[in-house]
Design a protein around this motif. Structure first.
Motif, PDB file in Angstrom:
ATOM      1  N   SER A  63      -4.420  -1.187  -7.177  1.00  0.00           N
ATOM      2  CA  SER A  63      -4.200  -2.362  -7.904  1.00  0.00           C
ATOM      3  C   SER A  63      -4.551  -3.557  -7.134  1.00  0.00           C
ATOM      4  CB  SER A  63      -2.672  -2.495  -7.944  1.00  0.00           C
ATOM      5  OG  SER A  63      -2.207  -1.302  -9.101  1.00  0.00           O
ATOM      6  N   ILE A  64      -4.259  -3.545  -5.622  1.00  0.00           N
ATOM      7  CA  ILE A  64      -4.155  -4.490  -4.949  1.00  0.00           C
ATOM      8  C   ILE A  64      -6.022  -5.080  -4.955  1.00  0.00           C
ATOM      9  CG2 ILE A  64      -4.299  -5.269  -2.540  1.00  0.00           C
ATOM     10  CD1 ILE A  64      -1.925  -3.668  -2.072  1.00  0.00           C
ATOM     11  N   ALA A  65      -6.702  -3.850  -4.850  1.00  0.00           N
ATOM     12  CA  ALA A  65      -8.273  -4.296  -4.713  1.00  0.00           C
ATOM     13  C   ALA A  65      -8.470  -5.047  -6.210  1.00  0.00           C
ATOM     14  CB  ALA A  65      -8.927  -3.047  -4.775  1.00  0.00           C
ATOM     15  N   GLN A  66      -8.106  -4.876  -7.317  1.00  0.00           N
ATOM     16  CA  GLN A  66      -8.350  -5.116  -8.895  1.00  0.00           C
ATOM     17  C   GLN A  66      -7.582  -6.467  -8.984  1.00  0.00           C
ATOM     18  OE1 GLN A  66      -6.701  -2.545 -11.654  1.00  0.00           O
ATOM     19  NE2 GLN A  66      -8.280  -0.886 -11.156  1.00  0.00           N
ATOM     20  N   TYR A  67      -6.512  -6.926  -7.999  1.00  0.00           N
ATOM     21  CA  TYR A  67      -5.936  -8.107  -8.166  1.00  0.00           C
ATOM     22  C   TYR A  67      -6.747  -9.102  -7.226  1.00  0.00           C
ATOM     23  CZ  TYR A  67      -1.684  -6.411 -10.544  1.00  0.00           C
ATOM     24  OH  TYR A  67      -0.924  -5.709 -11.513  1.00  0.00           O
ATOM     25  N   GLU A  68      -6.990  -8.569  -6.135  1.00  0.00           N
ATOM     26  CA  GLU A  68      -8.003  -9.859  -5.425  1.00  0.00           C
ATOM     27  C   GLU A  68      -9.271 -10.088  -6.129  1.00  0.00           C
ATOM     28  OE1 GLU A  68      -7.875  -7.400  -1.630  1.00  0.00           O
ATOM     29  OE2 GLU A  68      -5.818  -8.346  -0.960  1.00  0.00           O
ATOM     30  N   ALA A  69      -9.739  -8.857  -6.826  1.00  0.00           N
ATOM     31  CA  ALA A  69     -10.985  -9.271  -7.553  1.00  0.00           C
ATOM     32  C   ALA A  69     -10.910 -10.175  -8.558  1.00  0.00           C
ATOM     33  CB  ALA A  69     -11.713  -8.014  -7.666  1.00  0.00           C
ATOM     34  N   PRO A  73      -3.783 -13.267  -5.998  1.00  0.00           N
ATOM     35  CA  PRO A  73      -3.061 -12.895  -4.735  1.00  0.00           C
ATOM     36  C   PRO A  73      -1.432 -12.937  -4.763  1.00  0.00           C
ATOM     37  CG  PRO A  73      -3.762 -15.124  -4.594  1.00  0.00           C
ATOM     38  CD  PRO A  73      -4.185 -14.662  -5.996  1.00  0.00           C
ATOM     39  N   GLU A  74      -0.951 -13.577  -5.538  1.00  0.00           N
ATOM     40  CA  GLU A  74       0.397 -13.423  -5.634  1.00  0.00           C
ATOM     41  C   GLU A  74       0.826 -11.909  -6.205  1.00  0.00           C
ATOM     42  OE1 GLU A  74      -0.956 -14.722  -9.738  1.00  0.00           O
ATOM     43  OE2 GLU A  74      -1.378 -15.207  -7.870  1.00  0.00           O
ATOM     44  N   LEU A  75      -0.064 -11.381  -7.112  1.00  0.00           N
ATOM     45  CA  LEU A  75       0.149  -9.798  -7.777  1.00  0.00           C
ATOM     46  C   LEU A  75      -0.042  -9.166  -6.525  1.00  0.00           C
ATOM     47  CD1 LEU A  75      -0.947 -10.359 -11.438  1.00  0.00           C
ATOM     48  CD2 LEU A  75       1.495 -10.271 -10.692  1.00  0.00           C
ATOM     49  N   ALA A  76      -0.953  -9.294  -5.799  1.00  0.00           N
ATOM     50  CA  ALA A  76      -1.562  -8.138  -4.699  1.00  0.00           C
ATOM     51  C   ALA A  76      -0.343  -8.215  -3.651  1.00  0.00           C
ATOM     52  CB  ALA A  76      -2.764  -8.809  -4.206  1.00  0.00           C
ATOM     53  N   ALA A  77       0.172  -9.472  -3.486  1.00  0.00           N
ATOM     54  CA  ALA A  77       1.248  -9.418  -2.405  1.00  0.00           C
ATOM     55  C   ALA A  77       2.350  -8.781  -2.926  1.00  0.00           C
ATOM     56  CB  ALA A  77       1.606 -10.878  -2.250  1.00  0.00           C
ATOM     57  N   VAL A  78       2.857  -8.584  -4.100  1.00  0.00           N
ATOM     58  CA  VAL A  78       3.787  -7.631  -4.659  1.00  0.00           C
ATOM     59  C   VAL A  78       3.429  -6.390  -4.516  1.00  0.00           C
ATOM     60  CG1 VAL A  78       4.866  -6.858  -6.900  1.00  0.00           C
ATOM     61  CG2 VAL A  78       4.985  -9.284  -6.254  1.00  0.00           C
ATOM     62  N   GLU A  79       2.334  -5.856  -4.700  1.00  0.00           N
ATOM     63  CA  GLU A  79       1.839  -4.403  -4.429  1.00  0.00           C
ATOM     64  C   GLU A  79       1.900  -4.036  -3.119  1.00  0.00           C
ATOM     65  OE1 GLU A  79       1.166  -2.192  -7.071  1.00  0.00           O
ATOM     66  OE2 GLU A  79       1.559  -3.655  -8.709  1.00  0.00           O
ATOM     67  N   ALA A  80       1.621  -4.897  -2.438  1.00  0.00           N
ATOM     68  CA  ALA A  80       1.610  -4.691  -0.708  1.00  0.00           C
ATOM     69  C   ALA A  80       2.965  -4.576  -0.185  1.00  0.00           C
ATOM     70  CB  ALA A  80       0.920  -5.855  -0.080  1.00  0.00           C
ATOM     71  N   GLU A  81       3.943  -5.396  -0.846  1.00  0.00           N
ATOM     72  CA  GLU A  81       5.379  -5.068  -0.422  1.00  0.00           C
ATOM     73  C   GLU A  81       5.753  -3.862  -0.965  1.00  0.00           C
ATOM     74  OE1 GLU A  81       8.914  -5.714   1.126  1.00  0.00           O
ATOM     75  OE2 GLU A  81       7.004  -6.900   1.552  1.00  0.00           O
ATOM     76  N   GLU A  82       5.548  -3.321  -2.135  1.00  0.00           N
ATOM     77  CA  GLU A  82       5.824  -2.125  -2.599  1.00  0.00           C
ATOM     78  C   GLU A  82       5.432  -1.001  -1.752  1.00  0.00           C
ATOM     79  OE1 GLU A  82       4.856  -1.861  -6.896  1.00  0.00           O
ATOM     80  OE2 GLU A  82       6.427  -3.326  -7.334  1.00  0.00           O
ATOM     81  N   ILE A  83       4.130  -1.035  -1.243  1.00  0.00           N
ATOM     82  CA  ILE A  83       3.518  -0.140  -0.425  1.00  0.00           C
ATOM     83  C   ILE A  83       4.565  -0.012   0.964  1.00  0.00           C
ATOM     84  CG2 ILE A  83       1.540   0.339   1.297  1.00  0.00           C
ATOM     85  CD1 ILE A  83      -0.517  -0.663  -1.143  1.00  0.00           C
ATOM     86  N   ARG A  84       4.587  -1.135   1.504  1.00  0.00           N
ATOM     87  CA  ARG A  84       5.526  -1.140   2.711  1.00  0.00           C
ATOM     88  C   ARG A  84       6.790  -0.226   2.440  1.00  0.00           C
ATOM     89  NH1 ARG A  84       2.879  -5.930   3.508  1.00  0.00           N
ATOM     90  NH2 ARG A  84       4.307  -7.156   2.206  1.00  0.00           N
ATOM     91  N   VAL A  85       7.562  -0.578   1.265  1.00  0.00           N
ATOM     92  CA  VAL A  85       8.678   0.211   1.007  1.00  0.00           C
ATOM     93  C   VAL A  85       8.438   1.708   0.968  1.00  0.00           C
ATOM     94  CG1 VAL A  85      10.621   0.580  -0.863  1.00  0.00           C
ATOM     95  CG2 VAL A  85       9.862  -1.914  -0.080  1.00  0.00           C
ATOM     96  N   ILE A  86       7.584   2.117   0.120  1.00  0.00           N
ATOM     97  CA  ILE A  86       7.269   3.672  -0.080  1.00  0.00           C
ATOM     98  C   ILE A  86       6.920   4.208   1.385  1.00  0.00           C
ATOM     99  CG2 ILE A  86       5.475   5.281  -1.333  1.00  0.00           C
ATOM    100  CD1 ILE A  86       5.396   2.884  -3.441  1.00  0.00           C
ATOM    101  N   GLU A  87       5.986   3.551   2.092  1.00  0.00           N
ATOM    102  CA  GLU A  87       5.637   4.184   3.570  1.00  0.00           C
ATOM    103  C   GLU A  87       6.579   4.413   4.395  1.00  0.00           C
ATOM    104  OE1 GLU A  87       2.391   1.433   4.624  1.00  0.00           O
ATOM    105  OE2 GLU A  87       1.047   2.691   3.575  1.00  0.00           O
ATOM    106  N   ASN A  88       7.987   3.798   4.200  1.00  0.00           N
ATOM    107  CA  ASN A  88       9.097   4.000   4.955  1.00  0.00           C
ATOM    108  C   ASN A  88       9.514   5.482   4.596  1.00  0.00           C
ATOM    109  OD1 ASN A  88       9.189   1.501   6.177  1.00  0.00           O
ATOM    110  ND2 ASN A  88      10.462   0.734   4.459  1.00  0.00           N
ATOM    111  N   PHE A  89       9.213   6.140   3.491  1.00  0.00           N
ATOM    112  CA  PHE A  89       9.450   7.503   3.057  1.00  0.00           C
ATOM    113  C   PHE A  89       8.519   8.581   3.435  1.00  0.00           C
ATOM    114  CE2 PHE A  89      12.015   4.533   0.518  1.00  0.00           C
ATOM    115  CZ  PHE A  89      13.395   4.894   0.931  1.00  0.00           C
TER     116      PHE A  89
END
Length: 147
Positions: A63-69, A73-89
């Protein structure tokens, strides 16, 4: 404590701390896990839960790749934040050297000699590195070693 219980505890903490993004992401992960449990009529193990979370991270990266294309960038930032949360687990990622060592050991273990044996190597590796390394990158590394 299994991974699903950890997610539930972290959800409660996120509610108390009023962390909306973290709370929403954890709820999304729990919903995905629950959906699979309902569909299969069995409780997921930690390995299966890690597979679900890994898939969620992969979807967000796409999704980040598609949003950046699309210049969003605001939607890509939301997805990146979700990745950071998931990676904690997820378990700590393996370094490239650790992955190479595991690949070498697995190639010897299954007796792979050519590209025809790549499926055997990938099958044996999947359980060893699930959630700790990108399987597409591992596939590339295996191809380089099995030429």
């Amino acid at each position: 404590m299994n991974l699903t219980d950890q997610l539930k505890d972290q959800m409660k903490d996120a509610m108390r701390a009023k962390e909306k993004v973290r709370l929403g992401t954890i709820r999304m992960a729990l919903a995905a896990i629950k959906q699979i449990e309902v569909d299969t009529r069995e409780t997921l193990t930690d390995e299966q839960t890690i597979a679900v979370l890994t898939k969620m991270v992969k979807q967000r990266r796409d999704s980040i790749a598609q949003y950046e294309a699309a210049n969003r960038p605001e939607l890509a930032a939301v997805e990146a934040e979700e990745i950071r949360v998931i990676e904690n687990f997820l378990p700590t990622p393996l370094t490239e050297d650790e992955v190479a060592t595991i690949i070498d050991a697995t190639i010897i273990e299954v007796g792979a000699a050519s590209m025809a044996d790549m499926g055997k190597v990938m099958g044996a590796l999947k359980s060893k590195v699930q959630g700790r390394a990108d399987m597409s990158a591992i596939g590339t590394m295996i191809r380089a070693k099995l030429k």
